[in-house]
Design an enzyme around this catalytic site. Sequence first.
Site, short mmCIF file in Angstrom:
data_model
loop_
_atom_site.label_atom_id
_atom_site.label_comp_id
_atom_site.label_asym_id
_atom_site.label_seq_id
_atom_site.Cartn_x
_atom_site.Cartn_y
_atom_site.Cartn_z
NE ARG A 76 -4.04 0.49 1.91
CZ ARG A 76 -5.06 0.72 2.39
NH1 ARG A 76 -5.27 1.26 3.52
NH2 ARG A 76 -6.04 0.13 1.94
CG HIS B 64 -8.36 0.10 -2.74
ND1 HIS B 64 -7.51 -1.06 -2.56
CD2 HIS B 64 -8.94 0.54 -1.62
CE1 HIS B 64 -7.65 -1.20 -1.00
NE2 HIS B 64 -8.61 -0.50 -0.76
CD GLN C 17 -13.16 -1.78 -0.46
OE1 GLN C 17 -12.26 -1.66 0.44
NE2 GLN C 17 -14.37 -2.10 -0.11
CG ASP D 184 -13.43 6.66 -1.22
OD1 ASP D 184 -13.48 6.42 0.20
OD2 ASP D 184 -12.36 6.74 -1.60
CB CYS E 249 -13.92 1.65 0.30
SG CYS E 249 -13.63 3.27 0.28
NE ARG F 227 -10.42 -4.96 0.61
CZ ARG F 227 -9.76 -3.96 1.16
NH1 ARG F 227 -10.31 -3.06 1.40
NH2 ARG F 227 -8.36 -4.27 0.89
N1 CP Z 1 -11.00 0.15 2.68
C1 CP Z 1 -9.95 -0.08 2.93
O1 CP Z 1 -8.90 -0.35 2.22
O2 CP Z 1 -9.79 0.15 4.17
P1 CP Z 1 -8.35 0.13 5.01
O3 CP Z 1 -7.91 1.40 4.77
O4 CP Z 1 -8.87 0.27 6.54
O5 CP Z 1 -7.36 -0.67 4.67
N1 NVA Z 2 -9.87 7.19 -1.32
C1 NVA Z 2 -9.53 6.43 -0.13
C2 NVA Z 2 -9.77 4.86 0.22
C3 NVA Z 2 -9.45 4.43 1.45
C4 NVA Z 2 -9.71 2.91 1.32
C5 NVA Z 2 -8.09 6.84 0.26
O1 NVA Z 2 -7.10 6.65 -0.52
O2 NVA Z 2 -7.63 7.14 1.37
#
Ligand code: CP
Ligand code: NVA
Length: 302
Positions: free
Chosen positions: A102, A129, A132, A220, A260, A288
């Site tokens: 990530r 993502h 997700q 989101d 998400c 997930r």
């Molecule tokens: N939706 C998602 O990716 O959650 P986290 O940021 O908690 O991993």
């Molecule tokens: N768009 C958000 C998604 C988190 C799961 C971010 O990147 O922070």
Amino acid sequence: MKHLLKLLDLTGEEIVDLLDLADRLKAENKQGVAHPILQGKCLGMIFEKSSTRTRVSFEVGIHQLGGYAVVLSSDGSQIGRGEPVQDTARVLSRYVDGIMIRTFAQEEVEALAQYGSVPVINGLTDFCHPCQVLADLQTIRAYKGGLEGRKLCFIGDGNNMMNSLIVGGLKTGMRVSVACPAGYRPPREILEFAVGYPERFEITDSPRQAVQGADAVYTDVWTSMGQEDERKAREAAFAGYCVDEELMALAAPDAMVLHCLPAHRGEEISEGVFEAHAGEIFEEAENRLHAQKAVLVRVMGA
Ligand code: CP
Ligand code: NVA
């Protein structure tokens, strides 16, 4: 499937295969059937941004498959001190059987796959993502009895989530309609992809237009991780983009709502809409685990 870097790299059939496997793993999980398909295998996980769901579901998922995880954060490793991704890739490839990352730039994930010799899974970048969206599609398919022809609507920022939902939705036969303010549209690469589906894709700056008859309404946060300095400007730009009761009245009568998570109630979604649809939103969060196990099996399985 060698890696999962972005859904643009997958065919619709490969996505559906992952959803089918996720459903199977979910059913077996409920029956207490264990499949140590990845016995003794190690998943390296790199987090340069915060996480609750991705971290825990990957760690539990690899464990349920008979393997184990090693977790690295940028501040607790040499990544935070600037060790190049090309070197991290070549070092970790000698210790682990797969890497989940990530991070910020999509290029970093692509470089990890290019320089390393083990499968790489994208656990979120600024661009996309994919993990997700596999869980999202699994959830929509279960609630709506299929994906083809169903209308998915995304209200909000042209961010990693909108990007991946456009690609995942269109590749699996959905109609996709997105609403975002000018200046917050998805990047060129995504719009160029969507242009190939003129009958099934719509982009507008009107949430009311986008949500018409939608079977699944998705939103989101307006300010993603790494954009905290822009919060004030974003709150102003997204005024009128809250998924609330009034907007939901324009969707299909039995429309589901997805998020998400984490969610900011009172900003991108009202408290009432969130709680009325908490069943599907937390099912989505659970998925997930199942969707990621499917990815782990496909990329790290023999
Ligand atoms: N939706 C998602 O990716 O959650 P986290 O940021 O908690 O991993
Ligand atoms: N768009 C958000 C998604 C988190 C799961 C971010 O990147 O922070």
